[in-house]
Each structure stands twice: as C-alpha cells, then as structure tokens.
Design an enzyme around this catalytic site. Structure first.
Site, mmCIF file in Angstrom:
data_model
loop_
_atom_site.group_PDB
_atom_site.id
_atom_site.type_symbol
_atom_site.label_atom_id
_atom_site.label_comp_id
_atom_site.label_asym_id
_atom_site.label_seq_id
_atom_site.Cartn_x
_atom_site.Cartn_y
_atom_site.Cartn_z
ATOM 1 N N CYS A 114 10.758 -30.143 19.650
ATOM 2 C CA CYS A 114 9.442 -30.510 19.150
ATOM 3 C C CYS A 114 8.892 -29.420 18.233
ATOM 4 O O CYS A 114 8.360 -29.708 17.160
ATOM 5 C CB CYS A 114 8.487 -30.767 20.317
ATOM 6 S SG CYS A 114 6.867 -31.387 19.815
ATOM 7 N N CYS A 115 9.022 -28.161 18.651
ATOM 8 C CA CYS A 115 8.562 -27.048 17.818
ATOM 9 C C CYS A 115 9.322 -27.009 16.493
ATOM 10 O O CYS A 115 8.763 -26.654 15.454
ATOM 11 C CB CYS A 115 8.742 -25.724 18.551
ATOM 12 S SG CYS A 115 7.542 -25.422 19.869
ATOM 13 N N CYS A 203 -0.090 -25.328 21.260
ATOM 14 C CA CYS A 203 -0.431 -26.743 21.262
ATOM 15 C C CYS A 203 -1.067 -27.141 22.602
ATOM 16 O O CYS A 203 -0.778 -26.540 23.640
ATOM 17 C CB CYS A 203 0.814 -27.590 21.015
ATOM 18 S SG CYS A 203 1.441 -27.479 19.328
ATOM 19 N N CYS A 231 8.694 -20.074 20.180
ATOM 20 C CA CYS A 231 8.835 -21.413 19.617
ATOM 21 C C CYS A 231 9.839 -21.437 18.471
ATOM 22 O O CYS A 231 10.300 -22.496 18.079
ATOM 23 C CB CYS A 231 7.484 -21.941 19.139
ATOM 24 S SG CYS A 231 6.767 -20.940 17.819
#
Length: 240
Positions: A114-115, A203, A231
């Site tokens: 996702c990062c 986030c 990340c």
C-alpha cells in the site's frame, strides 16, 4: 554542479547545528525541496524560511490521512505564506490495489504494498524534479533503521539513472525533546493529533496513539514487527 563527497562532508556537518546544515544545503542547491509531514519537518520549514522565504516544500497526500493532518497542511501553508506541493498517488494504481485487495489489505499482508502505491511511487516521481531534498529524520526515531543516518548522503534509492540526488537530514542528531523545545520556543504550528497522544503520525488506518513508555514509532504499523517500521520513503535505511 560538481558532485559532492558526501562521506567526507558528513563528518564535518555532523558537528553543525541544523540551521547551519540547512543554510549550507540552500547555498549549494537552488533546486532543493523539503519533505513535509510532521513536527520535525515544520521545524525545518521554520528554519529554512528564515533563510529563503521561497523555499520549496512538498507533502504526500496518500488519500488516507487524518482530517487533522489535512488541516495542519493548510495551517502551515498560511502561517509561512508558502506554496506546498501536495503530491497524490496515481489514481489508477490506487483503484487497482483496492479492487484486487480491498481497502485494508495491509493488516493481512504488510504495509509495504500500500505504501508503495500511495507514497513511494509519487515520491519517486516528485524527486525526479529536484537535485536535492531535506528530510526530518532523527537517529533516535527508529533505533532499528535510523540509528546511523548521516546528515548528508547520496540518495541512491530515488536518484535519476546516471545522476546524483543529494539528501540532507539536518535533525539527525536532535532528540524529540529538542524538536518540541524549538516548536514551543518559536511558536511553530504543529498537528493537533500530538495533543491526543499521537507521537509519530502517518495514515489514519496505520497510526494510533502511543502509551506510557512506548517508543514514538510504536504507534505506526503496530501489528508488525518493530524492525519493519519504515514505509520505504527512506528505504536506504534498511540493511538488506
């Protein structure tokens, strides 16, 4: 410009104050930007704006930030009268990830995928536009990955092929206390989430407040092993 011997220079800059490191960075590079997200970064903006009021600043909007963080971005923009380049991920890449794995795949897999879509890809695109960047990394933020970060380094992760990208970490030798002492002394704006127990803010789904005696990074990706709390923005910190 002529390539800088960052290893030799780092030994000298390690002894300098952050404001002097920033002054050196701005003197050496015209096309340089500050990466902004948290308390450390706004300290950099405060210092840099006193040297060059037109300093370039960017931040990454992953689409998953806290409401307070979006408000904070506007607060900083207005406070310093600067333009902040809000960089967003590729919409199609986000849609593909969500369609295939849902909105919370990072809880089952890990946060890197996702990062990679929401942060690393847009950062890579942004850094193609500059010759150097300034970050708010500190050595004591993450003992497992940041304990040895230099004040100046060749960024081999995000450099354009065949070219040099220089990365400055002026706060490398500062503690969290020094950062907050500066914020209070100079009335620097900060994210109101810090008043709600958040020490390191990312986030919304991946950040939570820390408890007493917890390290500041323990609120990030809390479901994963402590040694993985990066990340990828500073991927060079992780030893392969």
């Amino acid at each position: 410009m002529t390539a800088i011997d960052t290893v030799d220079l780092d030994a000298k800059l390690q002894q300098q104050e952050p404001k002097d490191i920033i002054a050196y960075a701005l003197e050496q590079f015209d096309n340089i930007t500050i990466s902004f997200s948290g308390a450390e970064d706004v300290v950099l903006i405060d210092m840099a704006s006193k040297i060059n009021p037109d300093i370039q600043v960017f931040c990454l909007d992953t689409g998953r930030l806290h409401a307070e963080t979006y408000q904070y971005i506007e607060k900083v923009r207005e406070h310093y009268g600067i333009s902040i380049d809000v960089v967003s991920p590729d919409g199609e890449a986000v849609r593909k990830l969500v369609a295939e794995k849902g909105l919370f795949s990072f809880y089952k897999d890990n946060h890197q995928e996702c990062c990679g879509v929401r942060k690393i890809a847009p950062l890579r695109k942004k850094l193609l536009e500059v010759d150097a960047w300034i970050t708010g990394q500190r050595k004591d933020q993450s003992p497992g990955t940041r304990a040895s970060i230099p004040v100046i380094q060749d960024d081999k992760v995000f450099a354009r092929p065949g070219e040099t990208l220089t990365k400055f970490n002026p706060l490398a030798n500062w503690s969290s206390k020094q950062v907050w002492d500066y914020i209070r002394m100079f009335d620097v704006p900060y994210n109101e989430l810090h008043d709600k127990g958040f020490t390191s803010i990312g986030c919304e789904p991946c950040t939570r407040p820390t408890g007493p005696n917890q390290h500041e990074r323990e609120g990030r990706w809390w479901w994963e092993e402590a040694t993985k709390k990066e990340c990828g923005l500073h991927g060079g910190n992780i030893k392969k």
